[in-house]
Scaffold this motif. Sequence first.
Motif, short mmCIF file in Angstrom:
data_model
loop_
_atom_site.label_atom_id
_atom_site.label_comp_id
_atom_site.label_asym_id
_atom_site.label_seq_id
_atom_site.Cartn_x
_atom_site.Cartn_y
_atom_site.Cartn_z
N LEU A 94 56.07 7.76 36.60
CA LEU A 94 55.15 7.49 37.85
C LEU A 94 55.65 8.57 38.71
O LEU A 94 55.02 9.11 39.63
N LEU A 95 56.89 9.16 39.02
CA LEU A 95 57.29 9.96 40.25
C LEU A 95 57.15 11.32 39.58
O LEU A 95 57.40 12.36 40.44
N SER A 96 57.11 11.79 38.38
CA SER A 96 56.80 13.15 38.11
C SER A 96 55.49 13.72 38.54
O SER A 96 55.69 15.04 38.75
N GLY A 97 54.58 13.12 39.16
CA GLY A 97 53.63 13.48 39.76
C GLY A 97 53.72 13.94 41.21
O GLY A 97 53.19 14.61 42.10
N VAL A 98 54.96 13.58 41.95
CA VAL A 98 55.39 13.83 43.32
C VAL A 98 55.83 15.35 43.34
O VAL A 98 56.54 15.86 42.41
#
Length: 634
Positions: A94-98
């Motif tokens: 989920l946070l790899s796109g930040v």
Amino acid sequence: MTTFEPRAGTLRLPWPFTGRDEELELVRRSLSGGRPGMVITGPAGCGRTRLAMEAVRGTDCARAAGTPGTRDLPFAAFAHLLPEGVTLHSAVQLLSGVRQLLVDDAHLLDDASAALLHQLAVQGRTRLLVLVTDETRPPGAVSRLWTGELLPRLALEPLTREDTTPLLDAGAGGPVEPLAGNRLHRLCGGDLRLLRDLLDALCERSLPTRDEDTDERTWRGPLPVTPALRERAAAVLGRACPDEREILDRLAFAEPLPLAADSLDLRILERLEADGLLDVDDDATVRLAHPLHGPVLRAETGRLRARRLTGRRRSTASALDAEAAELTRRIGRADVRTTPTPVGEWLVAEGEPVPARYAAVRARFSRLRGELREAAAWAREGLATAPQDRACRIELALAAAQSGETGPPIDLLAEHPGTAAWPPAARGDLDTALKTLEDTEADPVTGPEPGHDSGTGAGDPREAHDPCVAHDPYLAHDAVRLGAPQRAVRLLPSDGPLARHARALARGDGPALDLAAAELEERGFLLFAAEAYAQAVPVHRDAGAARTARTRALALARRCQGARTPALSGLVLGELTARQRQIVTLAAAGLSNRQIAERLTLSVRTVGNHLYGAYTRLGAGDRGALPWLVEQPA
């Protein structure tokens, strides 16, 4: 886009960003291009968060923070970014796109959040800016970010006294008198949050007060204790054991105490030391570990108890004389590096009268270090006790002349052969200054031979620097500072740093001047070192060496509290484009990059590029040097 602004309900205006320009550039580079980010560590209150906020200002950046008491809650720091019941694997997805993530107080992360942060660093898709304090051991997954070489680490040191000056001035509503500023800097111990609390405590009691003569904010007397400061000192105020509190109070009123004192219980001292409340020096003396604790304990002590504890304090007269003698010896040995002077500082802090003989020596020691405003402050302390003291009046006038002041404040110097060259030098009339030096050489000041160590003699310490009492090698060195080294070479002790400076300048030897400047800086003569580097600039044959010398001269001159001497006036701005000069002038006036961009209808990035090009041409490391540069004659 995520932006960070002060909360609407806060009563505190943000402090100016100061002292971290080079670090800010490093952090911004770590967040650009294909770089993975950075870990910023440092002691509590050193400004990690402010540095990070400046680095990500105006960019799209998500933020998370560790908090006390949540170590048992999985992913507590990232709860606002993740759905409930998430696993580590899905959290990473989920946070790899930040693109960019700021994690504050990472030493407080729960284990799941620490593992998530580590996996994001391993994956490398998200630029991470991770902030960790030195005082607390972080989770292993966090410390592995830099020990495992996943992210570079930037270790911050506390801001120097010079770098905290803009913060003090902003918090006090005007320029802070140097001795009051030194006291505040000592009390906060490098913790900027504590410094803010101290200034708030003073402002609540309408302190510091404004001096009508200097327009500076000054502070003398006891520390006003507010609930915030009382909470800061809870470690000592909350000691329940009466015997422990007795020792803490005794130290507050009479530190340091000898470890061999019969009334000190060694077991109690060991407990207090184990709790980090005491320090034991190499000379077997005991003192409180934090500089704030003594003033708070004194302020919280009742009158009767304070009277009893004050009666145990030793007389300050002999200790003050010992401090003055040590400073005089150091001046004579050409070593003016910082040395502890607790008695003199205590007298000033408590608003007690300072003997003129001590104040004159302190003023001279500070002036030789390049601390001109501090030298003037010490001279004024002595004149408050003895208004006609000649040594203090001369020191006050010399500090004014070497700060570029003209007029009545420095007219006294013309009456004394050893200092008569400084009034015309301050006015920019070097021809008259050098002619005055020639006349002084023709009719020399009487006293010991040139090689005599003027700082080791017995008697009144003022005699070591009174130009009408004894020969002074520093007066001979003034010829070097004014550009006439040939006159000083034969007068100075041949094996000293002042003579090496004179010989290098007389030969026009740039590398030798650099070496002389480095030695002067190492010995504490910051102003002399700045002048030697400035004198090296025009004689260097290599352009790169000249730029390096100018950069070092500027960096040292910034630390000399407004010094404006003939040697420093030779520094030049360099060749800037019209646009660079325009932007540099606005930056020197205190405008931010965004304000400059709005005024000139440019992009913030364009302004930054122009400033970076100007830094390169000017040999300046950051925008803090720009006001000093712009004020110099081209």
